[in-house]
Design a protein around this motif. Sequence first.
Motif, PDB file in Angstrom:
ATOM      1  N   GLY A   1       0.800  -1.150  -0.128  1.00 35.20           N
ATOM      2  CA  GLY A   1       0.052  -0.014  -0.021  1.00 35.20           C
ATOM      3  C   GLY A   1       0.868   1.178   0.136  1.00 35.20           C
TER       4      GLY A   1
ATOM      5  N   THR B   1       2.285   1.725  -3.640  1.00 31.89           N
ATOM      6  CA  THR B   1       1.209   2.432  -4.237  1.00 31.89           C
ATOM      7  C   THR B   1       0.940   3.706  -3.910  1.00 31.89           C
TER       8      THR B   1
ATOM      9  N   PHE C   1       1.268   6.904  -6.769  1.00 32.84           N
ATOM     10  CA  PHE C   1       0.226   7.927  -7.216  1.00 32.84           C
ATOM     11  C   PHE C   1       0.866   9.406  -6.834  1.00 32.84           C
TER      12      PHE C   1
ATOM     13  N   ASP D   1     -29.031  -4.696   0.144  1.00 32.04           N
ATOM     14  CA  ASP D   1     -27.826  -4.387  -0.344  1.00 32.04           C
ATOM     15  C   ASP D   1     -27.272  -3.109  -0.339  1.00 32.04           C
TER      16      ASP D   1
ATOM     17  N   THR E   1     -24.138  -2.157  -1.315  1.00 32.57           N
ATOM     18  CA  THR E   1     -23.069  -1.610  -1.855  1.00 32.57           C
ATOM     19  C   THR E   1     -23.147  -0.561  -2.804  1.00 32.57           C
ATOM     20  N   GLY E   2     -24.559  -0.264  -3.314  1.00 32.28           N
ATOM     21  CA  GLY E   2     -24.499   0.995  -4.013  1.00 32.28           C
ATOM     22  C   GLY E   2     -24.319   2.241  -3.423  1.00 32.28           C
TER      23      GLY E   2
ATOM     24  N   GLN F   1     -20.723   2.591  -2.819  1.00 30.80           N
ATOM     25  CA  GLN F   1     -19.780   3.188  -3.758  1.00 30.80           C
ATOM     26  C   GLN F   1     -20.099   4.827  -3.767  1.00 30.80           C
TER      27      GLN F   1
ATOM     28  N   VAL G   1     -17.526   7.734  -3.971  1.00 31.11           N
ATOM     29  CA  VAL G   1     -17.120   8.596  -5.047  1.00 31.11           C
ATOM     30  C   VAL G   1     -17.342  10.034  -4.383  1.00 31.11           C
TER      31      VAL G   1
ATOM     32  N   PHE H   1     -14.028  12.731  -4.214  1.00 30.26           N
ATOM     33  CA  PHE H   1     -14.268  14.100  -4.986  1.00 30.26           C
ATOM     34  C   PHE H   1     -14.228  15.444  -4.054  1.00 30.26           C
TER      35      PHE H   1
ATOM     36  N   THR I   1      -9.134  14.082  -5.604  1.00 28.82           N
ATOM     37  CA  THR I   1      -9.207  14.346  -7.088  1.00 28.82           C
ATOM     38  C   THR I   1      -8.358  15.343  -7.374  1.00 28.82           C
ATOM     39  N   VAL I   2      -9.008  16.873  -7.016  1.00 34.18           N
ATOM     40  CA  VAL I   2      -8.291  17.966  -7.180  1.00 34.18           C
ATOM     41  C   VAL I   2      -8.649  18.488  -5.886  1.00 34.18           C
TER      42      VAL I   2
ATOM     43  N   THR J   1     -27.369   0.100 -10.354  1.00 35.61           N
ATOM     44  CA  THR J   1     -26.848   1.197  -9.581  1.00 35.61           C
ATOM     45  C   THR J   1     -25.460   1.145  -9.564  1.00 35.61           C
ATOM     46  N   LEU J   2     -24.628  -0.005  -9.483  1.00 32.20           N
ATOM     47  CA  LEU J   2     -23.153  -0.044  -9.739  1.00 32.20           C
ATOM     48  C   LEU J   2     -22.646   0.502 -10.859  1.00 32.20           C
TER      49      LEU J   2
ATOM     50  N   ILE K   1     -17.920   7.393 -11.133  1.00 26.47           N
ATOM     51  CA  ILE K   1     -16.546   7.342 -10.481  1.00 26.47           C
ATOM     52  C   ILE K   1     -15.594   7.883 -11.332  1.00 26.47           C
TER      53      ILE K   1
ATOM     54  N   LEU L   1     -15.857  11.256 -12.626  1.00 20.26           N
ATOM     55  CA  LEU L   1     -15.161  12.411 -11.851  1.00 20.26           C
ATOM     56  C   LEU L   1     -13.762  12.633 -12.065  1.00 20.26           C
TER      57      LEU L   1
ATOM     58  N   GLU M   1      -2.523  -5.032  -3.539  1.00 23.42           N
ATOM     59  CA  GLU M   1      -2.597  -3.287  -3.622  1.00 23.42           C
ATOM     60  C   GLU M   1      -1.456  -2.957  -4.526  1.00 23.42           C
TER      61      GLU M   1
ATOM     62  N   ALA N   1      -0.615   0.161  -8.292  1.00 22.06           N
ATOM     63  CA  ALA N   1       0.198   1.161  -8.839  1.00 22.06           C
ATOM     64  C   ALA N   1       0.569   1.170 -10.295  1.00 22.06           C
TER      65      ALA N   1
END
Lengths: 328, 266, 274
Positions: free
Chosen positions: B25, B28, B32, B174, B176-177, B180, B184, B188, B193-194, C35-36, C43, C46, C185, C189
């Motif tokens: 990690g 990585t 980045f 569920d 997961t939506g 997610q 996001v 953001f 992101t910026v 949804t996903l 995602i 963005l 992970e 990279a």
Amino acid sequence: MVSVIKVEGVGRDFTVRKKVGRLRRNAFVVTAVTDLSFVVQRGEMVGYIGPNGAGKSTTIKMLTGILVPSTGELTVAGLTPSVERTELARKIGVVFGQRTTLWWDLPLRDSFELLRRIYRVPDPRFRTNMRTFSDLLDLGPLLDTPVRQLSLGQRMRGDIAAALLHDPEVVYLDEPTIGLDVVSKSNLRDFLRETNRERGTTVLLTTHDLDDIEQICSRVMVIDHGRLVYDGGLTGLHQLGGARRTLVVDLVEPAAALELPGAETVRVEGPRQWLSFPADASAAPLIADIAERHEVADLSIREPDIEAVIKQLYTNTSAWSSPPPFVE
Amino acid sequence: MGLLYAVAHLSFRRYSTYRAATLAGIFTNCVFGVIICFTYIAVWEQNPTAGGYDVTDALTYVWLGQAMLMTVAMWSGGATDELAGRIRSGDVALDLHRPVSLLGWYLASDLGRAVYHLLSRGVAPTIVGSLLFDLRYPPDVLTWLVFALSVALAVTVSFGVRMLVSASAFWLLDDTGVKQLAAVCATFFSGLTVPLVLFPGWTREVASLLPWASYLQVPADLWLGKLTGLDVLAALGFQAIWTVILLWACHGALILANRKVVVQGG
Amino acid sequence: MASSLSAVGWNIRAYLLLARMWIRVSMTYRASFVTLTVGQFFITGLDYVGIAIMFSNVDTLAGFSFSEVAFLYGGSALCLGLADLVLGNIERLGTRIRMGTFDVMLVRPVSVFVQMCADEFALRRLGRITQAAGVFAWSITALDIDWTASRVAMLPYLVATGTVIFLAIFTLGAAVQFWTAESSELANAFTYGGSTLAHFPLTIYPREGIKALTFVIPLGFVNWYPSLFILDKPDPLGLPPAIQFAGPIAAALLSVLAAIVWRRGTRRYQSTGS
């Protein structure tokens, strides 16, 4: 007789890294299986038992090609598993006890459909097999149920049918009856016997449930500390390492606990006494001894219980590494 | 208090056992960091005062972003994921009837995780970044302390958001939506992101009011010394208000959940 | 030759069978699939908004206009998305090994590589691909370029080589997990890192960096060199123009390397059992 599985002098070592101190790790070589040799004939049903960590799953992994043996040679259905793994996959079926190979979220039928294509099972054969399995394993009503909604027993039935769908020559079953209720167990055993008889499928099963073995296996292999300590019929197991028979005598008059050479009086209840003696010794001199001292009303001999033999094997494994392996 | 400390400590220890994963990690994060740094160098070369940052600010911001990424568990993970798992399995019914506060338990556990991630995945990439690029550091002890406090608040705000997301599993089959969507928003609107300072016009002002601003933009501005005097207190106050609102909301959600579990038996 | 060809054919068929199965699984949770998929669209979207925000502060980035950067972004994201769709879940190898479910794959009559590629095949990734393709298409219309036949031909070339390079990188990243199961992970990279890097003109990097991205980790061939040709930009390294067409060589070399490492990895697994 045609041999399906040939194992000759197979051994398997693992290198294990153990932490010593905060950062250093030393490598140790652990032997999982040593000098394993056996032959399984086509159509045999063999129980493969031993305590946890004895080397059962290492053996199965070598027989399926998942693991390469460190030493020795083995062939299954004429193929070398680790080299010809994918070819072998078409000739064997594997059920990994706790892990299902079915698609969790889809109806059972879909898994069978996929396996049919993956194993390229000819259509008529597939239909016949599905009919047989539906009858014998009572899968019919489950086919449209998603696997995740099946009970453990239902899922195991599904898994076993999945493993047999492509008419494998050899089936490895790892703990097929674990967690099942009495009825499911019995049905499953009937099914395995039936399959074996009808198709001549060779079955190798590992289990902790000795009823499995008593009811379906003609042969037992016991592995302990990586060695085959017994390979033979079920009855021969009795003689394995210190199993004892019990002589029950009813004397005419109650007496003090008998003291005889070669036997131990384990219980006294009024005129009845229980004497334990090695399973491989004859009862005749013992009976003669008793008759010489007391008047005997009745006699009976109890054969050792296999369960007890195995239990002793599992709980007292250290005692097992020293005596020479007993092979019938 | 002793119990909660023990929970946090245990959580710290548990995460510290995944050593290879941590090293992977960190690597990585560094990759980045380097990629984004060169991008920002190109941006600030064109516009040396973009968003009121100079290039050193911008590069420092990059490494702070990499450091905060795991510390605040931007993409979820951490103790709150366990809650979602326990809701699905039904085990949460047991948790709800324990004599300790469920919220306190999970917060302590998540703080333990955050400390571990700050010390490993936070500090290590920052050191690498400081060796490769010219960065800016807090000028005095007070700024360090303020930054530390701000990071703690950032983790708590993020915990509140993640806890609400996990608690949604009580009502949604569920989650997961939702998860997610939360990831996001966090990525953001935190400024990962910026930087939020580059957002044009009113979008910048709106983004700075959302809870996610306290994940990265606020601690970064404190570290960079962009805020002085009362502005420092205002920034911490902003984070504190979101902390209170979110923890209160979590508390409420758990009460509702408890009622639901009691009524429907899970 | 004929038998190896039929083996390839069989593996592709098996891949499609497995992928179709996983699509059926995702369709059992239709709402969450929708949804996903939409989520995936946003995602990655963005990331693009982020680039747009940068351009609200500058007019050009290292000499590249917004539509030119959008072209780079779209190309890179499209290649990554396609590779991710084909074998994205190969990165779960370590988890599969730890859970013991990798053994189940080893006793099936299909290559384990194919099974890992198709594992939990996620059609929802079309969301990301759609977004990337959208940006790519928009940038093509927005660019002030004379679309000669050779430039147009360069587009599918870019997408194909870029996708193959990412496929190889995904495979390499996963194969490393045969040695260290926790390192999933690390692959990020190179996959996501590589894609992010390719969003921007490589001219933002020092010359040594560009060289490394050409000759060591050939991410430059994903979209940079084809884009130099399409956008008619000078090569910062001044390499001969032939390099702009060398993508397939780089992709092939990387694929061979990935295949070797994967093969070694499976052998290692078979000989260590862990």
